[in-house]
Motif scaffolding. Structure first.
Motif, short mmCIF file in Angstrom:
data_model
loop_
_atom_site.label_atom_id
_atom_site.label_comp_id
_atom_site.label_asym_id
_atom_site.label_seq_id
_atom_site.Cartn_x
_atom_site.Cartn_y
_atom_site.Cartn_z
N ILE A 1 18.73 3.15 12.09
CA ILE A 1 17.94 4.39 12.01
C ILE A 1 17.14 4.43 10.71
CG2 ILE A 1 18.12 6.90 11.77
CD1 ILE A 1 20.41 6.82 13.77
N MET A 2 17.81 4.07 9.61
CA MET A 2 17.12 4.08 8.32
C MET A 2 16.03 3.02 8.29
SD MET A 2 20.15 4.88 5.54
CE MET A 2 21.40 3.78 6.15
N PHE A 3 16.31 1.83 8.87
CA PHE A 3 15.31 0.77 8.87
C PHE A 3 14.08 1.18 9.69
CE2 PHE A 3 18.79 -2.69 8.31
CZ PHE A 3 18.99 -2.24 7.01
N VAL A 4 14.32 1.73 10.86
CA VAL A 4 13.21 2.14 11.72
C VAL A 4 12.37 3.21 11.03
CG1 VAL A 4 12.63 3.31 13.88
CG2 VAL A 4 14.39 1.52 13.86
N TYR A 5 13.03 4.16 10.40
CA TYR A 5 12.29 5.21 9.70
C TYR A 5 11.41 4.62 8.60
CZ TYR A 5 11.27 8.76 6.25
OH TYR A 5 10.63 9.54 5.35
N VAL A 6 12.00 3.74 7.79
CA VAL A 6 11.23 3.15 6.69
C VAL A 6 10.03 2.39 7.23
CG1 VAL A 6 11.29 1.45 4.83
CG2 VAL A 6 13.21 3.03 5.15
N ILE B 1 -1.40 6.73 8.66
CA ILE B 1 -2.24 6.60 9.84
C ILE B 1 -3.42 7.58 9.73
CG2 ILE B 1 -2.29 6.57 12.35
CD1 ILE B 1 -0.34 4.60 11.05
N HIS B 2 -4.66 7.04 9.82
CA HIS B 2 -5.85 7.88 9.73
C HIS B 2 -6.37 8.30 11.09
CE1 HIS B 2 -5.96 7.05 5.47
NE2 HIS B 2 -6.00 5.75 5.69
N SER B 3 -6.17 7.44 12.08
CA SER B 3 -6.64 7.77 13.42
C SER B 3 -5.84 6.96 14.42
CB SER B 3 -8.14 7.46 13.57
OG SER B 3 -8.37 6.07 13.44
N PHE B 4 -5.86 7.40 15.66
CA PHE B 4 -5.09 6.70 16.67
C PHE B 4 -5.65 5.29 16.89
CE2 PHE B 4 -4.30 5.51 21.10
CZ PHE B 4 -2.92 5.61 21.13
N ARG B 5 -7.00 5.16 16.77
CA ARG B 5 -7.62 3.85 16.98
C ARG B 5 -7.11 2.83 15.98
NH1 ARG B 5 -11.94 0.74 15.41
NH2 ARG B 5 -12.36 2.12 13.66
N ARG B 6 -6.81 3.30 14.77
CA ARG B 6 -6.35 2.40 13.71
C ARG B 6 -4.83 2.44 13.53
NH1 ARG B 6 -9.75 0.21 10.29
NH2 ARG B 6 -8.19 0.29 8.61
N LEU B 7 -4.12 2.89 14.54
CA LEU B 7 -2.67 3.05 14.45
C LEU B 7 -1.99 1.75 14.03
CD1 LEU B 7 -0.02 4.62 14.92
CD2 LEU B 7 -0.14 3.91 17.32
N LEU B 8 -2.30 0.66 14.72
CA LEU B 8 -1.64 -0.61 14.44
C LEU B 8 -2.24 -1.32 13.23
CD1 LEU B 8 -1.08 -2.03 18.04
CD2 LEU B 8 0.55 -0.85 16.54
N VAL B 9 -3.36 -0.81 12.73
CA VAL B 9 -3.93 -1.38 11.51
C VAL B 9 -3.32 -0.72 10.28
CG1 VAL B 9 -6.05 -1.72 10.18
CG2 VAL B 9 -6.07 -2.01 12.67
N ASP B 10 -3.27 0.61 10.32
CA ASP B 10 -2.79 1.35 9.16
C ASP B 10 -1.26 1.40 9.08
OD1 ASP B 10 -5.38 1.84 8.44
OD2 ASP B 10 -5.47 3.78 9.49
N SER B 11 -0.58 1.08 10.14
CA SER B 11 0.89 1.07 10.07
C SER B 11 1.36 -0.07 9.18
CB SER B 11 1.48 0.91 11.48
OG SER B 11 1.20 -0.38 12.00
N LYS B 12 2.56 0.05 8.69
CA LYS B 12 3.10 -0.97 7.77
C LYS B 12 4.53 -1.34 8.20
CE LYS B 12 0.18 0.20 3.87
NZ LYS B 12 -0.66 -0.99 4.16
N ILE B 13 4.66 -1.60 9.48
CA ILE B 13 5.97 -1.97 10.01
C ILE B 13 6.45 -3.28 9.40
CG2 ILE B 13 7.24 -2.60 12.10
CD1 ILE B 13 5.40 -0.72 13.64
N SER B 14 5.58 -4.26 9.37
CA SER B 14 5.97 -5.56 8.82
C SER B 14 6.29 -5.45 7.34
CB SER B 14 4.86 -6.59 9.04
OG SER B 14 3.64 -6.14 8.48
N LEU B 15 5.51 -4.66 6.61
CA LEU B 15 5.78 -4.48 5.19
C LEU B 15 7.10 -3.74 4.99
CD1 LEU B 15 4.71 -4.89 2.31
CD2 LEU B 15 3.63 -2.62 2.49
N GLY B 16 7.36 -2.73 5.85
CA GLY B 16 8.63 -2.01 5.75
C GLY B 16 9.82 -2.91 6.02
N ILE B 17 9.67 -3.77 7.06
CA ILE B 17 10.76 -4.70 7.35
C ILE B 17 10.96 -5.66 6.19
CG2 ILE B 17 11.44 -6.61 8.86
CD1 ILE B 17 10.06 -5.14 11.15
#
Length: 1286
Positions: free
Chosen positions: A660-665, A672-688
């Motif tokens: 839960i903590m990992f997913v949240y981080v 996120i600035h816009s839905f179109r850029r959701l996967l660009v502005d997200s930082k899932i890989s950086l969080g992991i």
């Protein structure tokens, strides 16, 4: 992770194997008796008794006393010196004297400890056997004829005894102890418990034809005045406080209460500290808080009035400490800058410059930095191959050099490890009580568990356990292979402490019944009542003459095998019936069965067999079912097994919490600035990647210490990831969000921007990380292994995490920013979106803190509410001393553990505490009278001897009467006794049961021979005593009771370490166990002082199995204060240095953290969390997490260029508050809530509750109290020159 006091308070560990006899009356009590004619006369031995065919009747003789032959005169002098006068004309012959000598051996062994008692006792039988004046007080009342020899046999005799004599004899003997059995000697002589014995029933019992030892009836008649022509025997007696005419001294205090003076009174419990009848701390803190409110409100009103006169703006500062600054005018004139301010600014700018350069380098050379980081992590983590996890509770909770640990090691090395125990506590759902219809008194009620049907079922269960077979390395292991057999090899039966051992573990004996159509005269009820009153009896004096002694050759004390019985006076009110013992054992509601099993220190093969059998035992008991029996059980391995099971069962809960903590981080880092850029502005890989860096730092710490051979503990594995995740994730959010909010300067490249941002935030990260690292390293100075190990691992993990974050993570951040700028998708970085206009907006949480939260908290009318935090502090201080100390062992078990039922029944039903050993270290000289008198408890011993002081403590209910090998040895070696004999030809020991004319006494019947042995003579016979098995001729043999209590050295020429055993009274709570250690150590110290050993190596110390677990609580309050104080000092020093020697800011940070820690004590009191090693680790951890909540806010406040304290506090809270809140509070909150679902009570209490309190208190103090405090009392700003990195 358990505190085994628990284990530790277990009364199933008590075992004292003895072999005694209650048969203490002469088998030939005949002499001359008055016949039909009168005058002095006597009796001769003739026909055999019809009651005891092996004994002879006395024939009627009415003649005068006869001179004793020379071969009997020595015996008369030895046994009845009061009859030695004139020509020694007496009414007995040599054979009768020999018989008397043989039959008084057991009374001699127990009563001769008190010379006055034994003299009076011998007077009773000497007058009966040999007195020339028998016709005055003996009257033969029934006869039988012998047609063969034409003689008349006496079959019944009246013995007239004065009440004065009977009372005097009883009073001199009533306090005499039987050291090896921890009971009064009369409990072994009276046929009932000593508390129920009196002068008449004692003598009646000894002369009772039903006792199986009297060949014809002797009827004692108690009268003080002449009656029916008879003058009662009333010879001179000695009081136990009087010396004898032969020079024997008065009895010791242990054997004569009148010699002790007033009964010691335990020191009164210190009264609670009160003021006007109320708790003093509550009154003081309430008064202090009221005073604070008065001063605070007065100051606010004064400042408000002053501001109204000088400042027109409603929103100006409370105090006009500085002139307003413009955003560009942050530098004072050189004449206004003090030396300290200049130092602060130069230091801050130096840190900014260094971190800017370093950040720029990491972004420009990402592959180099990442590869080097991975190599270092891999090298350190390889140490995990050498990882060792400590599960041994002794190693976990007791430091190797602690007093209790050293004492345990000393005891184990010299006397062997304490045996292992397997125990059942059995109750029944049956509720119907039943009666024994007594033929001699009122009916006696019995509890349902003592129903014979249930006893039969329990016996079947016990037999099944005895027959269990386990397999170890292809070999079958049974209970006989591992059990304690104290009389082996002479008796190989296992020690089983069970009420069924009163019946020899036999269905046949249990079913013995002697009855007619009207009454039941003897059955299991009567045998039970007899055995609980005289557990060492070899004969219950009933129709079947069944023994009470266990099949293993020792007694089964009722307080060890029965539970839930009421005290005698309570039972009298409820049932109107008592057993003969004075304790209502017939009211017992539980049966306790204990199987003592051998333990081994260094023999893994033998220990493996024991563990295999215990595993089979647990499996059998888990699958056993009987609707009539409710059984709780425990094995020696149960606690460790359940802890392992608990750890495994909680793995899923912990994993879910961290997921839960990992997913949240991973999700929360993106802006996120816009839905179109959701996967660009997200930082899932950086969080992991950030989370992997955190976990890598933990792995590195574990690996480095594993290289060094430092073992891990479960606390380290479970707590440190939580701590490092809190610290690491907080830093990750601060760095990422700082970059996201920053606007790149003109002509500035990405590496320069990130370097500049790192220069802004890294000093704050350095401040928190170094503060925590130093604080934890100082915490490792603790003597508590759990705290020391946690502090070592935590300090290094946080340091490594910081180094990886400012290097590897910065490189990863640079790569991720490049990906984002190139419109590549997160994770799927090969996919690129079309170019489009990028809109940079502030995050929702940042906008909330900036627009809503920070302005609201710092409103003029809200800020005074900070006084509520002072109220919380006052409350917490008031209850800090009320937080309980200790660890309820039930909390260490899973919710569904079978051991929980056992712990509950252990507290509810058992009546005896664990054994305690007073160990005299090697070096004391027992061969001299001086050394003996310092230890022993008999005649001539010091009033402050070891045994005497323990006995005195027993009068205050701290212990039972101590067993003393030295006193029993003196009784055993007496020349009057037949215990100590050797073969004249070989010098080898000759047991008392051996009939061989070549066996001679060890010591001569001379005045010197009757004295205690000294020097070489002491050591000559001591090995014989320790190898002698008790038997019906000599109950003082020391093999069973003392073979492990005395260490012989130098080829049996000297005594090494020894111990003297007693029992604690029942201990139920942690405070009981802690108090027991304190009292025992104080007593041992007093003994050492009285023996003059306090400054020597062979001093006295107490030892019990639970001391090693509970010793930590003796000093835990001091350790807690010391550890937390060192943490606060470290935080203060590091904060002072890294803020450019700004003392006041460091004071404010330390004050806030101290408030959080003190408030944690308030939460502990409210939530029922006790203070122990686990909670202390959490308190130390709370200091570290609190630094994260406070240090970033303070540094942001220090470098803010706003004009007023309020504005600077608001800016610091807006910028850093959101990062701290999202990095710690939100990250941890979800994970903590999952811990509430854990099956482990340890997790529910010490992790869920304390972690939740840490996060909530840290967040409220760091995000509300501290900013308000800074707005009132913060320092001036530090000017930091923000120069782009090269």
């Amino acid at each position: 992770m358990s505190d085994r006091e628990e284990t530790l308070g277990k009364t199933q560990d008590t075992l004292e194997v003895l072999y005694l006899s209650t048969v203490l009356v002469p088998r030939y009590p005949s002499g001359r008796a008055r016949g039909g004619g009168g005058g002095e006369g006597g009796l001769d031995l003739d026909n055999n008794s019809t009651i005891l065919p092996e004994k002879k009747y006395n024939c009627n003789y009415t003649g005068p006393p006869k001179p004793l032959p020379k071969d009997g005169q020595g015996l008369l002098q030895e046994l009845c010196p009061g009859l030695v006068y004139g020509n020694q004309s007496v009414c007995c012959d040599t054979q009768q004297l020999k018989t008397l000598h043989s039959n008084i051996q057991l009374p001699l062994q127990y009563l001769s400890r008190c010379p006055a008692c034994f003299f009076n006792f011998m007077t009773l039988f000497c007058e009966l056997t040999c007195s020339p004046h028998q016709s005055q007080f003996l009257n033969a009342t029934e006869f039988s004829s012998d047609p063969v020899d034409n003689r008349t046999n006496v079959v019944k005799l009246s013995y007239y005894i004065s009440n004065m004599f009977a009372n005097a004899m009883y009073n001199a003997c009533k306090d005499v102890e039987a050291p090896s059995s921890n009971v009064k000697a009369l409990s072994l002589l009276c046929g009932r418990d000593a508390s129920q014995c009196n002068p008449t029933n004692w003598i009646q019992y000894m002369f009772d034809i039903k006792n199986g030892q009297v060949p014809f009836a002797i009827d004692p008649v108690f009268e003080d005045d002449p009656v029916s022509g008879m003058t009662p025997m009333g010879n001179h007696t000695f009081d136990c406080t009087e010396p004898l005419d032969d020079g024997s001294g008065p009895c010791s205090c242990q054997d004569c209460s009148k010699a002790c003076g007033p009964k010691p009174v335990p020191p009164p419990t210190p009264p609670p500290w009160t003021i006007l009848g109320l708790d003093a701390m509550n009154i003081i803190m309430w008064s202090s808080y009221m005073a604070f409110l008065f001063v605070f409100i007065t100051a606010l009103l004064g400042a408000w009035c002053c501001r109204k006169r000088t400042i027109t703006s409603e929103y100006g500062p409370i105090q006009d400490s500085n002139q307003p600054h413009s955003l560009n005018d942050s530098v004072k004139l050189s004449s206004q800058v003090t030396c300290c301010e200049s130092l602060r600014e130069n230091f801050a700018n130096a840190l900014h410059y260094v971190f800017s350069l370093w950040g720029s380098f990491c972004v420009r050379q990402p592959l180099l930095v990442i590869m080097l980081s991975m190599v270092l992590v891999a090298a350190c983590s390889t140490g995990l191959m050498h990882m060792r996890v400590t599960t041994n509770p002794v190693d976990l909770w007791s430091a190797p050099h602690s007093e209790a640990r050293q004492e345990k090691d000393y005891f184990d090395q010299h006397f062997g490890p304490f045996f292992r125990t397997e125990q059942l506590i059995i109750t029944t759902p049956w509720t119907e009580w039943f009666k024994l219809v007594s033929t001699t008194g009122p009916d006696i009620l019995f509890a349902p568990i003592l129903n014979i049907s249930l006893l039969q079922q329990v016996l079947d269960l016990q037999t099944d356990i005895e027959n269990l077979e386990a397999e170890y390395k292809g070999q079958k292991v049974t209970l006989k292979d591992i059990c304690v057999s104290p009389l082996a090899p002479y008796n190989n039966n296992c020690t089983i402490l069970s009420v069924l051992n009163y019946f020899q573990n036999s269905h046949e004996v249990l079913n013995h019944t002697f009855a007619d159509e009207f009454f039941i005269y003897a059955d299991y009820h009567t045998h039970f009542l007899y055995c609980v009153s005289s557990p060492v009896a070899l004969d219950d004096m009933g129709h079947f003459h069944d023994p009470c002694m266990g099949t293993f050759g020792g007694p089964v004390f009722p307080w060890l095998v029965l539970g839930g019985y009421e005290d005698a006076h309570v039972n009298l009110l409820i049932n109107h019936a008592l057993s003969n013992s004075g304790t209502a054992y017939n009211n017992a509601t539980a049966l306790v069965i204990t199987f003592p099993v051998n333990n081994y220190l260094n023999d893994t093969d033998k220990l493996g067999k024991v563990l295999a059998w215990e595993k089979e035992f647990i499996s059998f008991m888990k699958n056993y079912s009987n609707p009539n029996l409710t059984i709780s059980f425990s094995s020696e391995r149960s606690i460790e097994d359940e802890i392992d099971r608990e750890s495994n069962s909680d793995v899923g809960t912990i994993i879910i919490s961290y997921v839960i903590m990992f997913v949240y981080v991973s999700m929360a880092l993106g802006n996120i600035h816009s839905f179109r850029r959701l996967l660009v502005d997200s930082k899932i890989s950086l969080g992991i990647a950030g989370i992997l860096i955190v976990l890598s730092s933990v792995a590195c710490s574990l690996g480095i210490y594993s290289y060094a051979g430092v073992p891990l503990t479960l606390i380290v594995i479970e707590v440190i990831p939580f701590l490092v995740l809190a610290v690491g994730v907080d830093n990750i959010f601060i760095m990422v969000q700082a970059v996201q909010r920053d606007e790149r300067m003109q002509h500035e490249e990405l590496h320069q921007q990130i370097g500049r941002v790192l220069g802004d935030v890294a000093p704050s990260m350095l401040l928190s990380s170094i503060s925590e690292t130093v604080a934890f390293f100082l915490g490792s100075l603790s003597h508590m292994p759990a705290v020391k190990t946690f502090s070592f691992f935590a300090a290094l993990a946080i340091l490594i995490d910081f180094l990886l974050q400012i290097s590897c993570f910065v490189s990863l951040l640079g790569l991720d920013m490049k990906r984002q700028e190139r419109n590549r998708l997160d994770i799927l970085c090969c996919i690129k979106l079309p170019e489009g206009q990028q809109e940079k907006t502030e995050g929702l949480l940042f906008r909330f803190f900036k627009k809503v939260f920070a302005p609201f908290v710092l409103k003029e009318w809200v800020r005074p509410l900070v006084a509520l935090f002072v109220g919380m502090l006052s409350f917490s201080i008031a209850v800090t001393d009320k937080v309980e100390i200790g660890l309820d062992q039930r909390l260490s078990m899973p919710d569904d553990s079978y051991v929980l039922d056992y712990f509950g029944n252990l507290t509810e039903y058992l009546h005896t505490g664990p054994p305690v050993y007073f160990v005299v270290r090697e070096g004391h000289d027992y061969r001299t009278s001086y050394g003996q008198n310092q230890v022993c408890g008999g005649v001539g011993c010091n009033n402050d001897s070891l045994v005497q002081q323990v006995y005195t403590a027993s009068l205050m209910s701290d212990y039972t009467t101590p067993s003393s090998w030295l006193d029993d040895y003196f009784d055993w070696v007496k020349p009057q006794s037949t215990c100590c004999r050797y073969y004249n030809a070989t010098g080898a020991f000759c047991n008392a049961s051996v009939v061989d004319p070549s066996c001679v006494r060890c010591r001569p019947m001379t005045p010197s021979g009757k004295q205690r042995p000294n020097g070489t003579e002491f050591m000559k016979f001591l090995p014989m005593f320790l190898s002698d098995n008790p038997n019906i001729k000599c109950g003082k043999g020391g093999h069973a009771a003392y073979s492990t209590a005395v260490v012989l050295k130098d080829n049996n020429t000297n005594v090494g370490a020894t111990y003297f055993m007693s029992y604690h009274t029942i201990l139920k709570t942690s405070s009981d166990f802690i108090d027991a250690i304190k009292i025992a150590r104080e007593l041992a110290y007093n003994i050492s002082v009285s023996m003059g050993l306090e400054n020597k190596t062979h001093f006295v110390f107490p030892y019990s199995v639970f001391y090693v677990f509970y010793e930590q609580y003796l000093s835990i309050a001091h350790d807690t204060a010391l550890n937390l104080s060192m943490c606060l000092v470290a935080i203060f020093v590091v904060t002072t240095v890294l803020l450019g020697f700004e003392l006041w800011s460091a004071v404010l940070v330390s004050l806030t953290i101290a408030m959080i820690v003190v408030n944690m004590f308030g939460v502990m009191w409210l939530w029922g969390i006790s203070l122990n090693a686990i909670s202390l680790v959490n308190l130390v951890m709370s200091c570290g997490i609190s630094v994260e909540f406070c240090s970033h806010i303070v540094r942001a406040f220090s470098i803010s260029t706003k004009s007023t304290r309020v504005e600077r506090a608001e800016e610091a809270l807006a910028h850093m508050g959101s990062s701290v809140f999202s990095g710690i509070m939100l990250t941890k909150f979800g994970g903590i809530l999952i811990l509430a679902l854990s099956k482990s009570q340890i997790f529910q209490v010490f992790y869920f509750r304390m972690y939740l309190a840490i996060v909530l208190l840290g967040a409220t103090h760091g995000l509300i109290f501290l900013p308000v405090l800074l707005s009132y009392a913060g320092t001036g700003p530090i000017t930091v020159y923000s120069t782009p990195a090269l």
